[in-house]
Design a protein around this motif. Structure first.
Motif, PDB file in Angstrom:
ATOM      1  N   LEU A 113       3.877 -14.475   9.474  1.00 23.46           N
ATOM      2  CA  LEU A 113       2.434 -14.200   9.375  1.00 23.46           C
ATOM      3  C   LEU A 113       1.756 -15.250   8.505  1.00 23.46           C
ATOM      4  CD1 LEU A 113       2.274 -10.312   8.975  1.00 23.46           C
ATOM      5  CD2 LEU A 113       2.003 -11.683  11.026  1.00 23.46           C
ATOM      6  N   GLN A 114       2.443 -15.658   7.442  1.00 26.95           N
ATOM      7  CA  GLN A 114       1.845 -16.675   6.579  1.00 26.95           C
ATOM      8  C   GLN A 114       1.798 -18.032   7.286  1.00 26.95           C
ATOM      9  OE1 GLN A 114       4.191 -15.257   2.946  1.00 26.95           O
ATOM     10  NE2 GLN A 114       2.257 -15.849   2.025  1.00 26.95           N
ATOM     11  N   GLN A 115       2.841 -18.326   8.076  1.00 30.88           N
ATOM     12  CA  GLN A 115       2.814 -19.567   8.867  1.00 30.88           C
ATOM     13  C   GLN A 115       1.629 -19.577   9.828  1.00 30.88           C
ATOM     14  OE1 GLN A 115       6.555 -19.640  10.915  1.00 30.88           O
ATOM     15  NE2 GLN A 115       7.703 -20.417   9.161  1.00 30.88           N
ATOM     16  N   LEU A 116       1.328 -18.402  10.373  1.00 28.98           N
ATOM     17  CA  LEU A 116       0.246 -18.286  11.355  1.00 28.98           C
ATOM     18  C   LEU A 116      -1.127 -18.206  10.684  1.00 28.98           C
ATOM     19  CD1 LEU A 116       1.871 -15.683  13.798  1.00 28.98           C
ATOM     20  CD2 LEU A 116       1.405 -18.093  14.307  1.00 28.98           C
ATOM     21  N   ASP A 117      -1.138 -18.251   9.333  1.00 28.49           N
ATOM     22  CA  ASP A 117      -2.395 -18.206   8.584  1.00 28.49           C
ATOM     23  C   ASP A 117      -3.152 -16.897   8.776  1.00 28.49           C
ATOM     24  OD1 ASP A 117      -2.958 -20.018   6.748  1.00 28.49           O
ATOM     25  OD2 ASP A 117      -4.050 -21.414   8.058  1.00 28.49           O
ATOM     26  N   ILE A 118      -2.418 -15.837   8.952  1.00 33.41           N
ATOM     27  CA  ILE A 118      -3.027 -14.523   9.118  1.00 33.41           C
ATOM     28  C   ILE A 118      -3.478 -13.995   7.758  1.00 33.41           C
ATOM     29  CG2 ILE A 118      -2.533 -12.123   9.756  1.00 33.41           C
ATOM     30  CD1 ILE A 118      -2.687 -13.912  12.178  1.00 33.41           C
ATOM     31  N   ILE A 119      -4.676 -13.413   7.713  1.00 29.59           N
ATOM     32  CA  ILE A 119      -5.163 -12.768   6.496  1.00 29.59           C
ATOM     33  C   ILE A 119      -4.467 -11.417   6.373  1.00 29.59           C
ATOM     34  CG2 ILE A 119      -7.213 -11.753   5.406  1.00 29.59           C
ATOM     35  CD1 ILE A 119      -8.841 -13.895   7.044  1.00 29.59           C
ATOM     36  N   LEU A 120      -3.947 -11.105   5.172  1.00 24.32           N
ATOM     37  CA  LEU A 120      -3.161  -9.881   5.005  1.00 24.32           C
ATOM     38  C   LEU A 120      -3.880  -8.879   4.107  1.00 24.32           C
ATOM     39  CD1 LEU A 120       0.308 -11.597   4.454  1.00 24.32           C
ATOM     40  CD2 LEU A 120      -0.569 -10.554   6.572  1.00 24.32           C
ATOM     41  N   GLY A 121      -3.868  -7.620   4.536  1.00 24.84           N
ATOM     42  CA  GLY A 121      -4.442  -6.549   3.728  1.00 24.84           C
ATOM     43  C   GLY A 121      -3.401  -5.457   3.533  1.00 24.84           C
ATOM     44  N   ALA A 122      -3.392  -4.846   2.349  1.00 23.15           N
ATOM     45  CA  ALA A 122      -2.512  -3.695   2.108  1.00 23.15           C
ATOM     46  C   ALA A 122      -3.377  -2.448   2.186  1.00 23.15           C
ATOM     47  CB  ALA A 122      -1.827  -3.799   0.753  1.00 23.15           C
ATOM     48  N   ALA A 123      -3.162  -1.682   3.261  1.00 22.01           N
ATOM     49  CA  ALA A 123      -4.035  -0.545   3.558  1.00 22.01           C
ATOM     50  C   ALA A 123      -3.281   0.769   3.370  1.00 22.01           C
ATOM     51  CB  ALA A 123      -4.572  -0.668   4.981  1.00 22.01           C
ATOM     52  N   SER A 124      -2.823   0.961   2.135  1.00 19.80           N
ATOM     53  CA  SER A 124      -2.211   2.236   1.757  1.00 19.80           C
ATOM     54  C   SER A 124      -3.340   3.169   1.342  1.00 19.80           C
ATOM     55  CB  SER A 124      -1.263   1.997   0.579  1.00 19.80           C
ATOM     56  OG  SER A 124      -0.840   3.209   0.011  1.00 19.80           O
ATOM     57  N   ASN A 125      -3.178   4.455   1.591  1.00 15.58           N
ATOM     58  CA  ASN A 125      -4.263   5.364   1.220  1.00 15.58           C
ATOM     59  C   ASN A 125      -4.633   5.150  -0.248  1.00 15.58           C
ATOM     60  OD1 ASN A 125      -6.113   7.134   2.183  1.00 15.58           O
ATOM     61  ND2 ASN A 125      -4.666   8.787   2.598  1.00 15.58           N
ATOM     62  N   PRO A 126      -5.912   4.934  -0.548  1.00 13.37           N
ATOM     63  CA  PRO A 126      -6.312   4.540  -1.904  1.00 13.37           C
ATOM     64  C   PRO A 126      -6.386   5.726  -2.864  1.00 13.37           C
ATOM     65  CG  PRO A 126      -8.216   4.549  -0.461  1.00 13.37           C
ATOM     66  CD  PRO A 126      -7.032   4.901   0.393  1.00 13.37           C
ATOM     67  N   ILE A 127      -5.226   6.339  -3.052  1.00 13.57           N
ATOM     68  CA  ILE A 127      -5.135   7.488  -3.957  1.00 13.57           C
ATOM     69  C   ILE A 127      -4.294   7.143  -5.190  1.00 13.57           C
ATOM     70  CG2 ILE A 127      -5.417   9.128  -2.047  1.00 13.57           C
ATOM     71  CD1 ILE A 127      -2.454   9.665  -2.083  1.00 13.57           C
ATOM     72  N   TRP A 128      -3.867   5.878  -5.283  1.00 13.39           N
ATOM     73  CA  TRP A 128      -3.062   5.410  -6.423  1.00 13.39           C
ATOM     74  C   TRP A 128      -3.796   4.264  -7.117  1.00 13.39           C
ATOM     75  CZ3 TRP A 128       1.514   7.976  -7.171  1.00 13.39           C
ATOM     76  CH2 TRP A 128       2.121   8.584  -6.062  1.00 13.39           C
ATOM     77  N   PRO A 129      -3.522   4.076  -8.424  1.00 10.82           N
ATOM     78  CA  PRO A 129      -4.078   2.911  -9.123  1.00 10.82           C
ATOM     79  C   PRO A 129      -3.527   1.608  -8.548  1.00 10.82           C
ATOM     80  CG  PRO A 129      -3.266   4.539 -10.697  1.00 10.82           C
ATOM     81  CD  PRO A 129      -2.802   4.972  -9.336  1.00 10.82           C
ATOM     82  N   GLU A 130      -4.239   0.531  -8.829  1.00  9.76           N
ATOM     83  CA  GLU A 130      -3.869  -0.782  -8.297  1.00  9.76           C
ATOM     84  C   GLU A 130      -2.425  -1.157  -8.628  1.00  9.76           C
ATOM     85  OE1 GLU A 130      -6.282  -3.929  -9.892  1.00  9.76           O
ATOM     86  OE2 GLU A 130      -5.741  -5.282  -8.250  1.00  9.76           O
TER      87      GLU A 130
END
Ligand code: MG
Length: 249
Positions: A113-130
């Motif tokens: 994915l990094q080779q392909l220059d894909i933008i990455l997001g971590a989409a875990s339910n936002p119920i925990w601190p960073e």
């Protein structure tokens, strides 16, 4: 064309029995609050506050909503209780890593994915601190720094499976939903991204522990009216790369 890939964390990037995880989490965490919240009612208190947070309609950050319900009639304790959570996540929580494994092929997927220059997001339910989101990502062997955006309790005002959650992360990533692929194991929480216009990939790595694993998620979202959505793609996490190679062309 897909420019961004969003990943759920629990039972997508890390595999574990969620029910057993919380069976160990609850007594450890409840001990930190024992002088204020009777340990026998801690589980109900935190689950109830989490359920209410998941109804957030965007009017305030998830953390504020969670604390208002968690503290109940003692709003003066908000910051004290929050600090206790943060301290617990730094000291007691890391031991839970022992229960977690990473799905096969995860390193290869992220390298590609990094080779392909894909933008990455971590989409875990936002119920925990960073820092808890970042810690759980690191348990998968992936460096949290590869993600352009990680949703957590302090930077989001919606939760899954609301489609507004997906619009919100899409805005932060500055990639329209139609150019995002959401990858996750949960037929409701993760495939809801399809309703927001994203492509969806349902992962199967956690299928062997799915039933017990999802029991708690179901309990937490019992008030949600969301139904299941069809997945555009289904397969193991290692199969994401093959699908993506087709979608980026
Ligand atoms: Mg999950």
């Amino acid at each position: 064309m897909i420019r961004a890939v969003l990943f759920d964390i629990d039972n997508t990037l890390i595999l574990y029995d969620e029910f057993e995880f919380f069976r160990q989490y609850i007594p450890r965490a409840s001990a930190v609050f024992a002088d204020i919240i009777p340990p026998e009612s801690f589980a109900d208190t935190i689950i109830s506050a989490t359920q209410k947070m998941m109804q957030n309609d965007g009017s305030l950050k998830n953390r504020e909503l969670f604390l208002s319900f968690f503290c109940g009639d003692r709003p003066d304790l908000r910051e004290d209780l929050w600090e206790r959570f943060i301290e617990f996540y730094r000291t007691g929580f890391p031991a839970l890593q022992d229960m977690v494994t990473a799905p096969p092929g995860i390193q290869e997927v992220f390298s590609r994915l990094q080779q392909l220059d894909i933008i990455l997001g971590a989409a875990s339910n936002p119920i925990w601190p960073e820092e808890v989101q970042e810690m759980r990502i690191s348990w998968s062997g992936i460096n949290a720094d590869v993600f352009s955006y990680i949703t957590h309790i302090e930077n989001m005002s919606y939760c899954k499976p609301r489609e507004e959650y997906y619009y919100e992360i899409s805005r932060h990533l500055q990639v329209p939903p139609e150019e995002c692929l959401m990858v996750g194991n949960d037929r409701i929480n993760d495939l809801a991204a399809g309703r927001a216009g994203m492509k969806t990939y349902l992962t199967t790595d956690s299928d062997s522990i799915e039933e017990s694993s999802l029991a708690l998620s179901r309990r937490i979202r019992k008030h949600s009216s969301a139904g299941e959505f069809p997945a555009d793609f289904t397969g193991s996490l290692s199969g994401v790369t093959g699908v993506l190679e087709r979608l980026v062309r």
